[in-house]
Design an enzyme around this catalytic site. Structure first.
Site, PDB file in Angstrom:
ATOM      1  N   GLY A   1       0.841  -1.195   0.000  1.00 31.49           N
ATOM      2  CA  GLY A   1       0.000   0.000   0.000  1.00 31.49           C
ATOM      3  C   GLY A   1       0.873   1.242   0.000  1.00 31.49           C
TER       4      GLY A   1
ATOM      5  N   GLY B   1       1.740   4.110   3.922  1.00 31.72           N
ATOM      6  CA  GLY B   1       2.680   3.287   3.162  1.00 31.72           C
ATOM      7  C   GLY B   1       3.781   4.101   2.512  1.00 31.72           C
TER       8      GLY B   1
ATOM      9  N   ARG C   1     -20.586  13.583  14.474  1.00 36.87           N
ATOM     10  CA  ARG C   1     -20.980  12.838  13.289  1.00 36.87           C
ATOM     11  C   ARG C   1     -21.986  11.725  13.568  1.00 36.87           C
ATOM     12  NH1 ARG C   1     -15.098  12.135  10.207  1.00 36.87           N
ATOM     13  NH2 ARG C   1     -14.940  14.310   9.607  1.00 36.87           N
TER      14      ARG C   1
ATOM     15  N   HIS D   1     -17.819   5.933   6.102  1.00 35.37           N
ATOM     16  CA  HIS D   1     -16.726   6.810   5.745  1.00 35.37           C
ATOM     17  C   HIS D   1     -15.365   6.268   6.173  1.00 35.37           C
ATOM     18  CE1 HIS D   1     -14.623  10.424   4.887  1.00 35.37           C
ATOM     19  NE2 HIS D   1     -14.382  10.726   6.140  1.00 35.37           N
TER      20      HIS D   1
ATOM     21  N   GLU E   1      -5.085   3.358   8.492  1.00 32.01           N
ATOM     22  CA  GLU E   1      -6.456   2.881   8.736  1.00 32.01           C
ATOM     23  C   GLU E   1      -6.496   1.361   8.882  1.00 32.01           C
ATOM     24  OE1 GLU E   1      -9.314   4.316   5.872  1.00 32.01           O
ATOM     25  OE2 GLU E   1     -11.008   3.387   6.909  1.00 32.01           O
TER      26      GLU E   1
END
Lengths: 227, 637, 242
Positions: B40, B45, B330, B401, B425
């Site tokens: 990645g 990355g 959110r 999201h 992530e």
């Protein structure tokens, strides 16, 4: 490789040669067009012939003329090289493309326009330059001094319609060539600034049209005068 | 299983400094003997690959894109947080730490989060030095804005394209190392499996996406920087190629998967317009600063918004949360939008949207002010929907999201598999149950620039630098596995395309494991996902062959993993009998419908161990210890 | 500025009237098995909803093709929000189609009933075809590797506010840095030149004080890279860089 050779062999350097020679030829056009307005004088060609004499005998002008010949040659040769590279950059074309959306007709046809101009220059040089230097031009005498009467040759040529047609078409081609070339010469040299771009663009249009119209007016004027 | 998060005892502010000192170092002359595989090339990355190459390690970097610059980090809009306190408004490393841990609803490790806040300041310095054109004040100094309801202005931004500019910074650093010969870049190459030798991650098996060639690459450590798994939901703000295959296959090789049910739903996305929808587009959260959210009071009111009088409108966020109004976090905003739509009061053709109205703001501040603030967002909205938000209210709806869950990692970012790291992530570490705005970019870059360069040496220093060849049986076995998987997918030749099955999975996940979850719904969803998985292996239709560029095959291989991960998400959601952050269980709410956390029983990280095909995953709990912050219930009334 | 925008929105609301009907389109798509095969335009017929994005239209076509057991049309795409630069279709004679936006942000409402839509890959020697509509744009990566970076190792940076950069310069640099490297400039240029791409990289580095230290070194390398010059091209394919 020295930096000079490296520059001249890079695409950037080649474009630079195109721009510098092109802009130099533009300055030549101004002088040439200015001098040739002598044709419009109704003095039987005296002013024109005196101007011709000056242009063929002044050592400085002579030197510049060699630079001019070199420029035309370089401009043509480099145009050939660049066009070949450009062709190779897209070996397979689009089935359906609308290049007019982001480029002008003139910009896409500089090569074609250039070839017309090259052919024109050959005919033009053969008719006047060759005759002047190696042909038999009648003589005229002003104030006791003899001049080659190139004026007569010009009148003879421009009183014939094929010459007038050839010259008018060629000058139209030159107008398109200049409108794109003048602006792009500056662009290649780095002349791109939001503030001055409109000015440069307008100047390019004005230059292309005025110079070409002035040149085209000469054969037409003579043709009308002699008929 | 014994958990060791490897966080040192001692004062919070000294943990990272002390930890760095205790790390073993690799001699500068020896670094070139080690090969590191980075999978990645997004923020985590690319920054890791560049930084490790600068240190002298040999790096092999892999991406399925045609260029490292296409990773989805590029799409992040809002900004990146850093505790610089340039605005003199009382920000500090501790405050950023506190906001992040509180925003995550107390489901993250104190030590990790504090380190994140600590290195955040270095990230900004590094990016500016790389030539990232952050927004600036007229005096030439960096500008900041307040973001996502933060009380201080600590967000650095580059118009609405911060992610792009940060990624291009990391990409340029990576490109420099590619030119130096320290990074070997493999583009259009998808990782298919992780290879273990003697219990350590020693390599990967890849498939060349153009030729279909299956190959092995060996190294001394493998770094997974492969992003999140939001695309389990089919529709999300993730890019279409984002997938969980690398992390999932690592999970199957022994890496624990932590908190898979923690997914973030963003409230301001452009709603779905039809069944053909392939992706949801996020509209910046900043719109809620001036827009007012409402729906008609009456269910099924199909009048045009302009024709609905003020008295018949329900500004439901302002009504329920008088003090925060339209600026609630959110998850709260998303859930309330869902409720009103469930009541039949949703707007637009689908009924799955609420209005975000700028009429009052335009009346108050004038068209020019609103246009200067949100012009580009309005244009984007108009481009996609064909509606003019200056005249008619925008329609918005929540969308998946970000995924806070991911591979379990210790303080060194190593998973439970020695030599296998997860960053950005792809890991679970820093955001708890909910991520704050402008923190994703911060975490990705922190991991890549300022954590892994220190921590990887500690592992490498303990192992010999001898290289292993890919001729070993472990690699051959893994290659055979990949070849067989491809063959199997191509041989089923059923009725449904991988896309269709993915869409069905997404619908199940969204309906039962989305904004609001219940035990009953989750149980039935688990059955549905299992049935779908069974159908996939019986009825999927993959066209083409294995030795060419085959989009159908790529998709099928990713969907197969989504199906298994989807089930684990449901299992995790079912296990977590509380509501916290992005995880809302209908059974666990306060009397007035707010999330009810259960700190006594669920203040732990749920880390799941893979036990084999069709076997239940085993739960391991890492207790979360809070020595510095006091756990409080969020309130936005 | 605002007035121009108003007109843009007005145009939108007129197009809005056509939303209800399904449109029939004839697609002519370039299909080519791999780099070495011969390709050809193949005709397809699709029924589309005007709300769809162009790529969603292709998604649907691909689903239909797969259900029939045929290979889907290969095209590059990813973020679908106009920023990753993956999508690169030459639509009806223009890169990214008629709207001066990326292909993923182009919607079918900009086409009309019965229209024939020709879809081709970027055509340039620098971008060899990989399959169907996918081309290899690694030439852009090589340009950046030739000097499109500032040489600063991780950890060696000074405080971010130590060198003030005038807002106007930072904004200019951003405008150049915002290039998404989709390759439309090469596709549109009659000479298939990457001058706009290279120009964007260089002007960002040249504007920022951080880039000035190694300006000469990197500039020279860029100038020498094959077929790509440093000055802005004659053709300004605007809108795609902004």
């Amino acid at each position: 490789m020295s930096w000079v050779a490296q520059t001249l062999n890079s695409t950037l350097g080649r474009k630079l040669v195109m721009a510098l020679t092109g802009l130099f030829l533009c300055t030549f056009l101004i002088v040439h067009a200015g001098g040739n307005t002598m044709l419009f004088r109704s003095d039987g060609g005296q002013a024109f012939n005196e101007y011709t004499y000056f242009m063929t005998h002044n050592p400085l002008i002579k030197m510049v003329s060699y630079i001019l010949y070199t420029s035309i040659l370089l401009h043509a040769v480099y145009a050939g090289i660049l066009t070949a590279i450009n062709r190779k950059a897209r070996p397979v074309g689009y089935a359906y493309a609308r290049p007019s959306e982001n480029s002008t007709w003139a910009s896409r046809n500089m090569g074609f326009l250039g070839v017309i101009l090259l052919l024109f220059i050959i005919v033009h040089m053969r008719t006047f330059w060759y005759e002047m230097h190696f042909g038999s031009v009648p003589m005229a005498t002003y104030d006791g001094q003899e001049y080659k009467d190139l004026y007569k040759v010009v009148i003879w040529a421009f009183s014939q319609w094929p010459y007038v047609v050839l010259y008018t078409i060629s000058m139209a081609a030159m107008a398109f060539h200049l409108v794109h070339g003048f602006r792009s010469g500056f662009q290649t040299l780095g002349g791109n600034h939001p503030k001055y771009n409109p000015l440069l663009s307008n100047l390019s249009w004005a230059f292309g049209i005025i110079i070409s119209a002035l040149f085209a007016a000469m054969p037409i004027y003579v043709f009308i005068q002699t008929h | 299983m014994k958990f060791d998060s490897k966080i040192l005892e001692g004062p919070l502010a000294e943990k990272w400094t002390k930890h760095k000192f205790t790390q073993k170092l690799v001699n500068p002359a020896n670094k070139r003997k080690y090969d590191i595989i980075v999978v990645g090339t997004g923020l985590a990355g690319a920054s890791a690959a560049a930084s490790l190459a600068e240190l002298g390690y040999n790096v092999k970097a892999f991406t399925y894109h045609d260029s490292p610059r296409r990773a989805h980090s590029i799409a992040a809009q809002g900004g990146i947080n850093a505790a610089k306190n340039y605005q003199n408004d009382g920000d500090s490393v501790y405050r950023l730490f506190y906001d992040t841990i509180k925003g995550g609803d107390y489901r993250a490790r104190e030590g990790n989060v504090y380190r994140l806040a600590e290195v955040s300041v270095d990230i900004i310095d590094q990016c500016v030095a790389q030539g990232v054109p952050f927004a600036r004040e007229y005096g030439g100094l960096l500008a900041n804005r307040s973001f996502g309801g933060a009380q201080v202005s600590r967000t650095f931004y580059a118009r609405g394209q911060t992610g792009q500019q940060l990624l291009l910074g990391a990409y340029s650093a990576l490109s420099r190392q590619v030119a130096n010969g320290k990074v070997k870049m493999y583009t259009r190459t998808e990782v298919m499996d992780i290879v273990m030798v003697d219990g350590k991650a020693r390599g990967i098996v890849t498939r060349n996406l153009i030729t279909g060639k299956v190959e092995s690459h060996a190294g001394h450590a493998v770094l997974l920087c492969t992003g999140g798994y939001g695309n389990v939901f089919y529709l999300s703000t993730n890019a279409l190629n984002c997938n969980a295959s690398a992390t999932w296959r690592a999970h199957k090789k022994g890496a624990l998967f932590a908190n898979p049910c923690f997914t973030q739903i963003h409230p301001t996305c452009i709603p779905v317009s039809g069944e053909y929808q392939s992706k949801l587009t996020l509209m910046s959260e900043s719109l809620r600063n001036d827009g007012r959210v409402w729906v008609p009071k009456k269910a099924g009111d199909k009048r045009k918004p302009e024709d609905i009088p003020e008295a018949e409108r329900d500004y439901f966020l302002e009504r329920r949360y008088p003090s925060f109004g339209n600026l609630v976090p959110r998850d709260v905003a998303s859930r309330n939008a869902k409720y009103v739509c469930d009541e039949g009061r949703g707007v637009g053709e689908s009924g799955l949207a609420v209005y975000l109205d700028f009429a009052d703001a335009i009346k108050r501040d004038g068209m020019n002010t609103i246009s200067a603030k949100y012009g580009n967002l309005f244009d984007m909205y108009a481009m996609i929907t064909g509606e003019d938000p200056y005249k008619t209210p925008m329609r918005i709806y929540p969308a998946v999201h970000y995924t806070m869950g991911g591979l379990w990692v210790d303080y060194n970012l190593m998973t439970t598999v020695p030599g296998l790291y997860a960053m950005g992530e792809a890991n679970f570490s820093d955001h708890g149950a909910n991520r704050l705005g402008a923190s994703a970019l911060m975490q990705g870059l922190a991991d890549g620039y300022f954590v892994i360069p220190y921590t990887i040496g500690d592992y490498l220093a303990t192992m010999p630098a001898d290289k292993i060849t890919v001729d070993r049986p472990e690699f051959k076995e893994a290659e055979t596995g990949v070849v067989n998987l491809v063959k199997r997918l191509l041989s089923i030749n059923g009725q449904k395309t991988p896309g269709q099955i993915h869409k069905e999975l997404g619908k199940i996940m969204w309906d039962y494991c989305g904004m609001s979850r219940s035990a009953e719904g989750l149980k039935s969803a688990r059955e549905k996902v299992r049935a779908l998985k069974e159908e996939f292996w019986r009825n999927v239709k993959v066209v083409g062959t294995g030795d060419e560029l085959n989009l159908s095959l790529e998709k099928a291989s990713r969907v197969a993993d989504f199906l298994e991960l989807g089930e684990l998400m449901i299992v995790d959601a079912l296990n977590r009998n509380e509501s916290c952050g992005g995880h809302f269980r209908e059974e666990y709410q306060t009397e007035d419908g707010e999330a009810l956390r259960d700190d006594a029983n669920y203040a732990y990280v749920a880390a799941w161990e893979y036990k084999g095909p069709n076997q239940d995953a085993e739960l391991h709990k890492e207790e979360l210890i809070f020595e510095n912050v006091k756990l409080t219930q969020r309130s936005y009334k | 500025m605002l007035n121009e925008k108003r007109e843009f929105y007005l145009a939108l609301s007129i197009q809005h009237l056509n939303f209800e009907r399904r449109m029939n389109l004839k697609l002519r798509i370039w299909r080519q098995r791999d780099a070495n095969s011969k390709g050809a335009l193949v005709d397809y017929e699709v029924k589309v909803n005007p709300h769809m994005s162009f790529l969603e239209m292709l998604d649907e076509l691909n689903e239909t093709l797969q259900q029939k057991g045929q290979e889907p049309v290969a095209f590059d795409h990813d973020c679908r929000e106009g920023i990753c630069g993956s999508c690169n279709l030459f639509i009806n004679g223009r890169p990214h189609g008629p709207m001066q936006t990326t292909t993923c942000q182009l919607h079918m409402r900009h086409f009309h009933e019965g229209e024939t839509v020709v879809i081709e890959p970027w055509r340039a020697k620098a971008f060899p075809i990989v399959k169907d509509l996918i081309v290899d744009r690694s030439a852009f990566d090589r340009i950046v590797q030739a000097g499109g970076y500032i040489s600063v190792n991780t950890g060696s940076a000074r405080d971010a506010n130590e060198i003030p950069i005038p807002k106007i310069i930072a904004d200019e640099a951003f405008n150049s840095a915002a290039c998404i490297a989709c390759g439309a400039c090469v596709a549109a240029c009659k000479n298939a030149s990457a001058m706009l791409f290279v120009g964007a990289q260089i002007s960002k580095l040249a504007l920022l004080p951080q880039g000035k230290a190694e300006r000469k070194a990197t500039g020279r390398e860029n100038g020498g890279s094959d077929g790509c010059g440093g000055f802005w091209s004659l053709l300004q394919y605007r809108g795609l860089l902004g």
